[in-house]
Write a protein that holds these residues in place. Structure first.
Motif, PDB file in Angstrom:
ATOM      1  N   MET A   1      41.297  53.413  27.941  1.00 35.54           N
ATOM      2  CA  MET A   1      40.896  51.970  28.744  1.00 35.54           C
ATOM      3  C   MET A   1      42.371  51.918  29.244  1.00 35.54           C
ATOM      4  SD  MET A   1      38.477  49.802  26.207  1.00 35.54           S
ATOM      5  CE  MET A   1      39.183  48.869  26.494  1.00 35.54           C
ATOM      6  N   VAL A   2      43.420  51.712  28.951  1.00 33.24           N
ATOM      7  CA  VAL A   2      44.786  51.582  29.004  1.00 33.24           C
ATOM      8  C   VAL A   2      45.128  52.657  30.196  1.00 33.24           C
ATOM      9  CG1 VAL A   2      47.803  51.980  28.570  1.00 33.24           C
ATOM     10  CG2 VAL A   2      45.518  51.859  26.146  1.00 33.24           C
ATOM     11  N   MET A   3      44.458  53.720  30.663  1.00 30.88           N
ATOM     12  CA  MET A   3      44.873  53.901  31.684  1.00 30.88           C
ATOM     13  C   MET A   3      44.148  53.239  32.533  1.00 30.88           C
ATOM     14  SD  MET A   3      44.992  58.555  30.498  1.00 30.88           S
ATOM     15  CE  MET A   3      44.435  58.415  32.240  1.00 30.88           C
ATOM     16  N   LEU A   4      42.904  53.078  32.675  1.00 29.22           N
ATOM     17  CA  LEU A   4      42.066  52.124  33.570  1.00 29.22           C
ATOM     18  C   LEU A   4      42.388  51.328  34.082  1.00 29.22           C
ATOM     19  CD1 LEU A   4      39.306  51.900  35.144  1.00 29.22           C
ATOM     20  CD2 LEU A   4      38.240  50.510  32.975  1.00 29.22           C
ATOM     21  N   LYS A   5      43.137  50.196  33.062  1.00 32.81           N
ATOM     22  CA  LYS A   5      43.613  48.728  33.042  1.00 32.81           C
ATOM     23  C   LYS A   5      45.370  48.765  33.756  1.00 32.81           C
ATOM     24  CE  LYS A   5      44.530  44.760  32.667  1.00 32.81           C
ATOM     25  NZ  LYS A   5      44.454  43.226  33.244  1.00 32.81           N
ATOM     26  N   ARG A   6      45.782  50.533  34.080  1.00 33.27           N
ATOM     27  CA  ARG A   6      47.255  50.575  34.662  1.00 33.27           C
ATOM     28  C   ARG A   6      46.830  51.262  36.039  1.00 33.27           C
ATOM     29  NH1 ARG A   6      49.535  55.232  31.583  1.00 33.27           N
ATOM     30  NH2 ARG A   6      49.700  53.383  29.835  1.00 33.27           N
ATOM     31  N   GLU A   7      45.652  51.756  36.141  1.00 30.42           N
ATOM     32  CA  GLU A   7      45.719  52.342  37.442  1.00 30.42           C
ATOM     33  C   GLU A   7      44.879  51.468  38.350  1.00 30.42           C
ATOM     34  OE1 GLU A   7      43.252  55.288  36.951  1.00 30.42           O
ATOM     35  OE2 GLU A   7      44.800  56.806  36.182  1.00 30.42           O
ATOM     36  N   THR A   8      43.556  50.544  37.685  1.00 35.33           N
ATOM     37  CA  THR A   8      42.875  49.448  38.469  1.00 35.33           C
ATOM     38  C   THR A   8      43.472  48.058  37.806  1.00 35.33           C
ATOM     39  OG1 THR A   8      40.989  49.204  36.668  1.00 35.33           O
ATOM     40  CG2 THR A   8      41.045  50.987  38.469  1.00 35.33           C
ATOM     41  N   GLY A  10      42.131  46.291  36.010  1.00 34.44           N
ATOM     42  CA  GLY A  10      40.869  45.718  35.657  1.00 34.44           C
ATOM     43  C   GLY A  10      40.252  46.297  34.342  1.00 34.44           C
ATOM     44  N   LEU A  11      39.221  46.837  33.616  1.00 34.63           N
ATOM     45  CA  LEU A  11      38.931  47.300  32.478  1.00 34.63           C
ATOM     46  C   LEU A  11      36.595  47.358  33.116  1.00 34.63           C
ATOM     47  CD1 LEU A  11      39.808  45.691  29.124  1.00 34.63           C
ATOM     48  CD2 LEU A  11      40.297  47.984  30.638  1.00 34.63           C
ATOM     49  N   GLU A  12      37.109  47.076  34.489  1.00 30.60           N
ATOM     50  CA  GLU A  12      35.510  46.691  35.064  1.00 30.60           C
ATOM     51  C   GLU A  12      35.145  48.088  35.314  1.00 30.60           C
ATOM     52  OE1 GLU A  12      37.807  44.773  36.219  1.00 30.60           O
ATOM     53  OE2 GLU A  12      37.416  43.150  35.348  1.00 30.60           O
ATOM     54  N   PRO A  13      34.451  49.126  34.900  1.00 29.57           N
ATOM     55  CA  PRO A  13      34.086  50.407  35.440  1.00 29.57           C
ATOM     56  C   PRO A  13      33.571  50.779  36.893  1.00 29.57           C
ATOM     57  CG  PRO A  13      32.089  49.143  34.465  1.00 29.57           C
ATOM     58  CD  PRO A  13      33.278  47.971  34.452  1.00 29.57           C
ATOM     59  N   SER A  14      33.831  51.789  37.588  1.00 27.89           N
ATOM     60  CA  SER A  14      33.624  51.546  39.196  1.00 27.89           C
ATOM     61  C   SER A  14      31.938  52.108  39.329  1.00 27.89           C
ATOM     62  CB  SER A  14      34.558  53.422  39.402  1.00 27.89           C
ATOM     63  OG  SER A  14      33.846  54.155  38.566  1.00 27.89           O
ATOM     64  N   ALA A  15      31.990  51.724  40.144  1.00 22.75           N
ATOM     65  CA  ALA A  15      30.292  52.543  41.177  1.00 22.75           C
ATOM     66  C   ALA A  15      30.032  53.516  40.681  1.00 22.75           C
ATOM     67  CB  ALA A  15      30.406  51.499  42.694  1.00 22.75           C
TER      68      ALA A  15
END
Length: 84
Positions: A1-8, A10-15
């Motif tokens: 989750m930390v990596m997702l937040k850092r990269e995008t 936000g915490l929304e999943p990709s399509a």
């Protein structure tokens, strides 16, 4: 989750899915259409062999079927559907 937040941001999943591309065979779409029009009785196995010979790309039957199914042929390989 930390990596997702850092990269995008936000915490929304990709399509889901692959955005409609067909990987290494996407660039061969026009060639596949032309080949199917020239030889309507071509099977998936024959097409795999031709792609390997002419383009040096190895693939699986399912990998060939995905771009083909968007062109319209059924399991009976209806050429009229491909030409439309």
């Amino acid at each position: 989750m930390v990596m997702l937040k850092r990269e995008t941001g936000g915490l929304e999943p990709s399509a889901p899915g692959n955005a409609g591309g067909y990987g290494k065979l996407d660039r061969l779409r026009d060639w596949i259409v032309a080949r199917m029009a020239a030889k309507p009785d071509l099977t998936l196995d024959d097409l795999i062999l031709e792609i390997a010979d002419e383009h040096q790309i190895t693939s699986h039957r399912v990998s060939i079927w995905w771009p083909l199914r968007t062109l319209g042929p059924s399991h009976k390989n209806d050429l009229q559907a491909v030409e439309q």
